[in-house]
Design an enzyme around this catalytic site. Structure first.
Site, PDB file in Angstrom:
ATOM      1  N   SER B  41       0.844  -1.193   0.000  1.00 39.34           N
ATOM      2  CA  SER B  41       0.000   0.000   0.000  1.00 39.34           C
ATOM      3  C   SER B  41       0.875   1.238   0.000  1.00 39.34           C
ATOM      4  O   SER B  41       2.015   1.230   0.475  1.00 39.34           O
ATOM      5  CB  SER B  41      -0.897   0.001   1.233  1.00 39.34           C
ATOM      6  OG  SER B  41      -1.364   1.303   1.488  1.00 39.34           O
ATOM      7  N   TYR B  66      -0.717  -0.882  11.000  1.00 43.20           N
ATOM      8  CA  TYR B  66      -1.073  -1.165   9.612  1.00 43.20           C
ATOM      9  C   TYR B  66       0.009  -0.640   8.671  1.00 43.20           C
ATOM     10  O   TYR B  66       0.502  -1.367   7.809  1.00 43.20           O
ATOM     11  CB  TYR B  66      -2.426  -0.525   9.270  1.00 43.20           C
ATOM     12  CG  TYR B  66      -2.799  -0.707   7.826  1.00 43.20           C
ATOM     13  CD1 TYR B  66      -3.215  -1.947   7.353  1.00 43.20           C
ATOM     14  CD2 TYR B  66      -2.701   0.345   6.915  1.00 43.20           C
ATOM     15  CE1 TYR B  66      -3.531  -2.135   6.015  1.00 43.20           C
ATOM     16  CE2 TYR B  66      -3.013   0.161   5.578  1.00 43.20           C
ATOM     17  CZ  TYR B  66      -3.431  -1.068   5.131  1.00 43.20           C
ATOM     18  OH  TYR B  66      -3.733  -1.254   3.815  1.00 43.20           O
TER      19      TYR B  66
END
Lengths: 262, 186
Positions: B41, B66
């Site tokens: 990401s 994350y």
């Protein structure tokens, strides 16, 4: 430092075990769940290179506990700390719950905790020793729909305070931990979510609670209620008549449990 | 919340699980000159690995966990590439962009809310799927490491061989495996 943790493969037990390992303590872990115990042992050994001994044990069974004690005695293990974490609850109304399950709550939360505490106190380091009881915020109130659980936790709370007094002069410190919600399992998370905003604000980070619990126990504190909102709620427990609290909690939990369990 | 081994969940699932699966598949991947594609990401940027506290035990923040796990993804791709590209195995990280999936649905609290808000701007999963297909279909293996919309992208300066190696070793230790000792298919 030799530490025994009961219920070590559950949510809070695991995090406390991690916290102890990160401090370089030697761990003796026990749980009824063999697979979970093996997982946390591997995890801790890999992560910290710590010494971890494990033993599967049903604390509600005197024979099972005796077998574990025999192992400890064979190696002449003396403990510096005992973390009584093992405990359980089955949600729901008293009459709608299975009779034996209700008895099981008392058998584990109270009976078994006393059994292991007595045994380990007799195997303690006489110079200094720490016992931690995991009670609950629920110990502060009568809690309809969680009646048995809350009462077993009240038992632990009162017992811990008395024991502390008895052992004060023998270099033993007793701390009782009274957490609100803790995100220990997916099930616990569902329960907290069902409580809405109340769930969020009474819930504390597991890692922080674990760290502060050990810090406070080693400092010699006696009660630890994590979080300021929980502390305030605990105060209400002393100020408001218990029958009013019961009525209030009944109204709230009724809705929560309907949302949660259906 | 931790895994059964007491590991931080996002680190364990987003990174270690793929690390272990790739290890299990390694002989077959090497034999086939395979390609490993890891979903990363954009959010791997502007963060460093907290080497002293990878599980973020001291100060847990789910969004930091994350971001860190996504940096781990691209570091793992780099580690794989460094070790095995000579032998024909290639590794890539794909940034799918913001996709409208059920990410964040089970988190509860503020995390849930943040994802709900973000996802409204997300695209359909078909769009990033094209990038995966692109990387699989090219006859000659693409050279890059990090792709978005079928194009190579720049990535964080944290993605160095040194960091990749350190993560590789740490992950081997945490999984109880050693890539070097994985037996090869005969």
């Amino acid at each position: 430092m030799n530490v025994l943790i009961t219920g070590a493969s559950g949510g809070l037990g695991r995090v406390l075990a991690n916290e102890c390992a990160s401090r370089g303590y030697n761990l003796f872990l026990t749980d009824i769940d063999a697979r979970g115990l093996y997982s946390i042992q591997c995890g801790i050994e890999r992560q910290y290179g710590a010494t971890v001994t494990t033993r599967v044990c049903d604390l509600t069974n005197a024979e099972s506990v005796d077998e574990m004690l025999a192992v400890m005695d064979r190696y002449a293990i003396q403990f510096d700390m005992l973390l009584n974490v093992a405990g359980l609850d089955f949600e729901g109304e008293f009459l709608q719950r299975d009779r034996e399950k209700i008895i099981k709550i008392i058998a584990l939360n109270d009976e078994a905790t006393l059994r292991i505490t007595h045994a380990i106190l007799n195997r303690r380091n006489k110079k200094h020793f720490t016992v931690i009881f995991v009670s609950s915020l629920a110990s502060m109130f009568p809690m309809p729909l969680k009646a048995t659980y809350a009462a077993t936790k009240r038992f632990l709370f009162d017992f811990a305070i008395s024991l502390r007094q008895e052992l004060k002069k023998q270099n033993v410190n007793v701390l009782v931990l009274c957490p609100g919600g803790l995100v220990t399992t997916a099930e616990a998370m569902k329960g907290i979510a069902a409580q809405g905003i109340w769930g969020d604000i009474t819930t504390n980070s597991l890692e922080i609670v674990a760290r502060k619990t050990l810090d406070r126990a080693l400092k010699g504190n006696k009660i630890y209620v994590p979080g300021s909102i929980n502390k305030t709620l605990a105060c209400f427990g002393y100020l408001i008549p218990r029958s009013w609290i019961a009525a209030l909690i009944y109204r709230r939990w009724n809705g929560v449990q309907k949302k949660w369990l259906t | 919340m931790t895994t059964e081994d007491g590991y931080e969940q996002q680190f364990a699932l987003n990174h270690l699980a793929g690390f272990l699966l790739t290890y299990q598949l390694l002989p077959a991947l090497l034999q086939a000159n395979g390609r490993v594609i890891i979903t990363g990401s954009q959010s791997h940027k502007h963060i460093k690995i907290h080497w002293k506290d990878v599980m973020l035990q001291k100060r847990y923040n789910p969004l930091i966990a994350y971001k860190q796990s996504k940096l781990c993804n691209i570091l793992f791709a780099k580690g794989l590439k460094d070790r095995y590209s000579q032998q024909g195995l290639k590794a890539y990280t794909v940034d799918p962009g913001l996709v409208n999936t059920d990410i964040g649905n089970k988190c509860g609290g503020i995390v849930d809310w943040v994802w709900k808000f973000r996802k409204n701007h997300g695209v359909s999963a078909k769009i990033p799927a094209q990038t995966y297909a692109y990387l699989c279909e090219q006859e000659e293996a693409p050279k890059g490491l990090y792709y978005y919309l079928c194009k190579e992208q720049t990535y964080s300066r944290q993605v160095t061989t040194e960091n990749a190696d350190q993560l590789f070793m740490l992950s081997e230790r945490l999984c109880g495996i050693q890539y070097g000792k994985r037996s090869v298919l005969k």
